[in-house]
Structures are given as structure tokens and as C-alpha cells.
Design an enzyme around this catalytic site. Sequence first.
Site: not given
Ligand code: ARE
Ligand code: CA
Length: 632
Positions: A183, A351, A391
Site C-alpha cells: 500500500d 497508459d 506508453e
Molecule cells: C491480464 C493478465 C495477463 C493475461 C491477460 C489476458 O494479467 O496475464 O495475459 O489479462 O487474460 C492490465 C494488467 C494486465 C491485464 C490487462 C488486461 O496490468 O495484467 O492482463 O490489464 O486485463 C499492449 C498495449 C499496452 C499494454 C500491453 C499489456 O499496447 O498498452 O499490451 N500495457 C498497458 C499496461 C498494462 C495494462 C494495460 C495496458 C491495460 O502497462 O499493465 O494491463 O490498461 C507489442 C505491441 C504493444 C503491446 C505489447 C504487449 O510490443 O507493440 O502495443 O502492448 O506487444 O502485448
Molecule cells: Ca496493506
Amino acid sequence: VEWNGLFHDQGPLYDNHVEPTAAQAVTLTLRTFKGDISSANIKYYDSADGAFHWVAMSWSANDATGNFDFWKGTIPASASKKYYRFQINDGSATAWLNAAGTTSAEPSSGDFFILPGFTTPAWMKNGVMYQIFPDRFYNGDAGNDVGNGQYTYAGCATEKHAWGSSVVANVSGCNTAVFFGGDLAGIDQKLGYIKNTVGADIVYLNPVFLSPSNHKYDTEDYMTVDPAFGSNATLQTLSADLHSTANGPKGYLVLDGVFNHTGDTHKWFDRYNWWTGLTGAYESQSSPTYGYYTFQSWPNTYSAFFGFSSMPKLDYGASGSAVRNAIYGGTGSVVQTWLKSPYSIDGWRLDAAQYLDAGGGNGSDTANHQIMAELRSAVKSVNANADILGEFWGNAGPWTAGGDQWDGAMNYDGFTQPVSEWITGRDYGGNAASIPVSQFDSWLHGTRANYPTNVQQAMSNFLSSHDISRFGNRAGGDIWKTYLALFFQMTYVGTPTIYYGDEYGMQGGADPDNRRTFDWSVGTATNSAVALTKKLVAIRNAYPALRTGSFMTLLTNDTSKLYAYGRFDASNRIAVALNNDSVTHTVTVPVWQLSMTNGSTVTELISGTHYTVQNGQISVAVNGHYGAILAQ
Ligand code: ARE
Ligand code: CA
């Protein structure tokens, strides 16, 4: 033309105004071997008239070693954006030089940038960032811990886990419903560790607002800190303690702005009717917020982040729309509220920023860039020194090269990936992918060229993040590879960003295993990697040349896996030598390229050993997977 003598970048010795105002003319310096050329010109494109212009350069001086000539030329002041390259003639041949490199044919891209009036925050360019996934760092208040079943998330009951488990439990299909109790109070209690033991001054937190998941990327309420992390008052305290110099250097706070989508439990959507007394878009087509989302077929088919129904995508409509005002436009907007007193955060990490769009579109288009430009204005109108960190996983040039959207981006493309492939032989996804140092160097050169210099210096350079496997994992648990990576990270261009635990080589595979709990028995001042991190941060802090100086490649040796480069400004010349082999090598660094004179002394900053320049070189023994930082 001797290409090996040519040098220019927008470091302080080669560009008198790296962030010019509209009233400042920009004087550029070009280096050549002494007597090598007969003339040089700056050729620049001025967006004001859409035409190219020429400036003849004049000889101005030699360097201290007598090896080089310096030529100067001035681009007149004006408010318009300009892009320049050099044409260099020796009487028989012509060479061209721009940010992308040297060529014999005139280049058509990769020019240096002049963007009058565009500045990026000095604290970001000069700081070291520490990224925390709040549920997993430190439990400072057991009273706010999630209870078993307290949240319902994606059809799964939540589970509470004891602190200190080394691996996140894999509950089938319910990974995101596991909580460990970390936290904001815990982060506050560990500011001494962050600021003094590690030496970081900027804290970037993954999302902290109300949400039923442990990652909180599915926001239920942007105005309320999640009760499992504390309260709005706890965030206020954390921000004040971070800003205070009482427990270390003045710090800065960056929050995660998840504005592409809300959670499906947000009151604007209210899929499960959790909010009483209001009607969300999912509940009725006459909801006042129906237009905040894009339904292909109401209520169950709607635009969402990567199709996740728990993350319905916001519809940003046109300028002045209700969503734009709620998120960033109005005085009570999310973006502005947290930037203002009493929270006074210093920046937003945006994000999924590329996707923000109108009408369910997938972004990276005119509307997306317009939204980003409006968001920037909204941020800077509250605090001109606030940072906007986008991002994006590729070349973020479209959002940074105009100087009107982001200050920097997460540097997956120009740091994380090349570092991983060169040092660990794996890409950031953990797949085998190995590159020789010559390719590493040209990759870095090419990706720097995508960005204005003040953006390069504010890019977030990290070894791991919450979305990729841990560096320690890719390195196969070899802590020496972390040492070498730290040497590079702390001496390269861009903001070193430490994903909590990377400073001791924390292990972990893909999401969710990359979010293990911080091990407080390992992450201590006596841990060798933590101690090296602190030392390297102190060196970076002591030498502005390592933050805002020029970058010059000095040596690549693919066979022995050696790399050397210079970082320099008016005060210091620094040569960094890196050994990516597993055995000790003597690195012969050609410091004549940095105009270090024979007989002058340099000090290796880790060991304190002195070396004397002989024949324009310094020979230094560097351990396998280690580095040397030679300064004068
Ligand atoms: C959850 C689980 C995962 C599971 C998934 C599907 O944790 O294990 O695989 O569900 O079941 C957030 C959470 C994640 C969560 C997700 C969905 O942190 O844990 O996954 O929500 O509920 C792309 C996007 C980029 C994104 C990445 C992850 O462009 O914006 O994918 N990153 C941000 C954050 C994440 C967050 C989200 C977005 C959603 O940093 O933490 O996920 O708010 C290439 C492409 C990229 C792509 C990358 C990865 O390089 O160029 O664009 O990023 O691959 O796929
Ligand atoms: Ca706590």
C-alpha cells in the site's frame, strides 16, 4: 572526407541552445579531422516556408590535441520548427551527416530537430525513477488489507495472500484477483530505501485508484485512491514526504493515467449496478453517460481495450466533449485535480496512450494526436514542469517529434529491447535473440535519431516492467549481467528507471510473475547489486555530462564483446568501457576522440584508480560483465 573525424550532436559543446526559444538563434558546431575539408554547410528545412535553406559554416578553432577542426554556423531565430543536416566537402568528395549517421548520398530522413519553445522537465532529464507495483512493494498498514472474497473480479472471488511469497499464486483464470497487502503507507515508510539506499528521486506508481483488480488498470473511480492502498489523504502524505528533503533529495511523483478505458464497474458504465442512484451506459441507452462509450450492439457488444469486457473504451468524441472535459479539459478534471494542491503530483504516465480515440477507433490517428496535444496543454497549464510520459512500445516519434504531445515515452524500443538482446541474448519476451555489440550500437544510434534531444534525455530507460519478464530472469539469474546492465543504464542518455526489485536482480517470468513481492531480506544496502546501483546513481548525479552531455561511440568489438563510448560537456569528458564477455579484457579506449590530451589523467570512478592517456588511448582491465567509468 574522413568519416571517422566527423561529429555533431546537440550536446552543450555542439549546440548552444538545445531548447531554444523563438528569439534564440542556434549556433551549431561540426567537428572534422584537422585540414580534412574545404567547406561545410548546414542545410535546414524551415516549416515556416516549407523550403530548404543553406548556411555556410566557417572554421572556428582546433581542439586541444590538434587532431580536429571545429566549424560553426548559425540558424537564425524564429518560432518555426526546423530540421537540419550537414553537407561536408573536401574538394573531391561530399559527405552528409545528420542524426541518423553519415552517408555519401544526401539523406531524406533522420535530421536533427530545432523545436523553439519545446522544453521537457529538467527533473525528469536529471532524475532516476523507481517504478512500484503498489500491491507488491511493502505492506505499511495491515488494517487496509483486502479480505478474502472482499472484491469480486471477473467472476473470481478475491484471495488474500501472506506477504513474502516469492511467486504470485496461479489461480486458474483468476490471476488478477490475488492480493498481497502492499500500500501507499508502505511506500511512504520505504522512502528512505528508495531515496538513500537506491538513490532514486522519482517514484512512478502503477495505478492507485479504486478498482477491483490488483493491478487497477480497470478504474472504478478516478477521484478515489483504492481503500486497499490507503486514501486520498495517504496519497497526499506520500506526495508531501516525497517532495520533502527531510529524508533524502527532493522527490517527484508520477502516477499511471489509465484514460483509454475505464473499468466496467465505473459509474459511467456500471455493468453490475454497483452504484446506486445512477444509471450507467450499460444499464440504459438513456444514461447520461451512454455516449461515453461505443456500443456496436447495446449492451453486450462494445469497444474495449484488447477486447477485455472489463475494460470498456472511452469515446473521446470531438474537442470539448464531456469525456474530454472529465478526463483532462475542465478544472475538476482527473488530470488536473491530481496535479493540483494538495496532491501536487509531478507527472502522468499515460497508459495505452496510442489508443485514445473517438467513436471506438483504435487511435494512432489525427484524433489521437489532437487528444494528446489537448491533454498536454491541460497538464502544462496547471504545472509547466509536469511530465507527460507516454506508453508506446515502438518508435514514439509521432507523439514526441512535434514537441506538442509527450515529453518522453517508455523506451522499450530504444533501450529495453537492445539491452536485453545484447546482454542476455534474449528479447524482453524471453525468447532467444542475440545481437553483437556493433548492432547494439547502431540500434541505439538509430532509435536516438527518432527523438529531439530533450526527449531522448527524458525517455524512461528500464530493464523490466510490469508487462514483460524480469531482466534477472532473462539473464538466467546471473547477477553480473545485472551489474553490466546497471553500468549502461546509469551512463546512457535517458532517465534510468528501476522496476522495483530489478536493483537486486529480482526473478520472474511474464505477467503476473513479473509482479512478485519485494524481498526485504535481499533488497538491502549490503546487497552487492543494490550497492552498485547506489554508487552508479551517485556518479550519474555528480556528472551532468552523463545526463545531458553528448554521446559519442568510441569502440565496438564484436569478438571480445566490448563497447566504449564518451559522454561529455564543457565541464567533463567521460569514457565508459563495458565488457559483455564472461572473462576479463583489457579495453584500449581511443580517448583521443574525446580530445583527451596525452599525459592527462583520468580517474576510474568505481575504483578510484588513475590512468594516464598515452598515444591517445587509455588501457583499462575490465572484469567480465562489468564496466569502467573514466572521467576527467
Ligand atoms: C491480464 C493478465 C495477463 C493475461 C491477460 C489476458 O494479467 O496475464 O495475459 O489479462 O487474460 C492490465 C494488467 C494486465 C491485464 C490487462 C488486461 O496490468 O495484467 O492482463 O490489464 O486485463 C499492449 C498495449 C499496452 C499494454 C500491453 C499489456 O499496447 O498498452 O499490451 N500495457 C498497458 C499496461 C498494462 C495494462 C494495460 C495496458 C491495460 O502497462 O499493465 O494491463 O490498461 C507489442 C505491441 C504493444 C503491446 C505489447 C504487449 O510490443 O507493440 O502495443 O502492448 O506487444 O502485448
Ligand atoms: Ca496493506
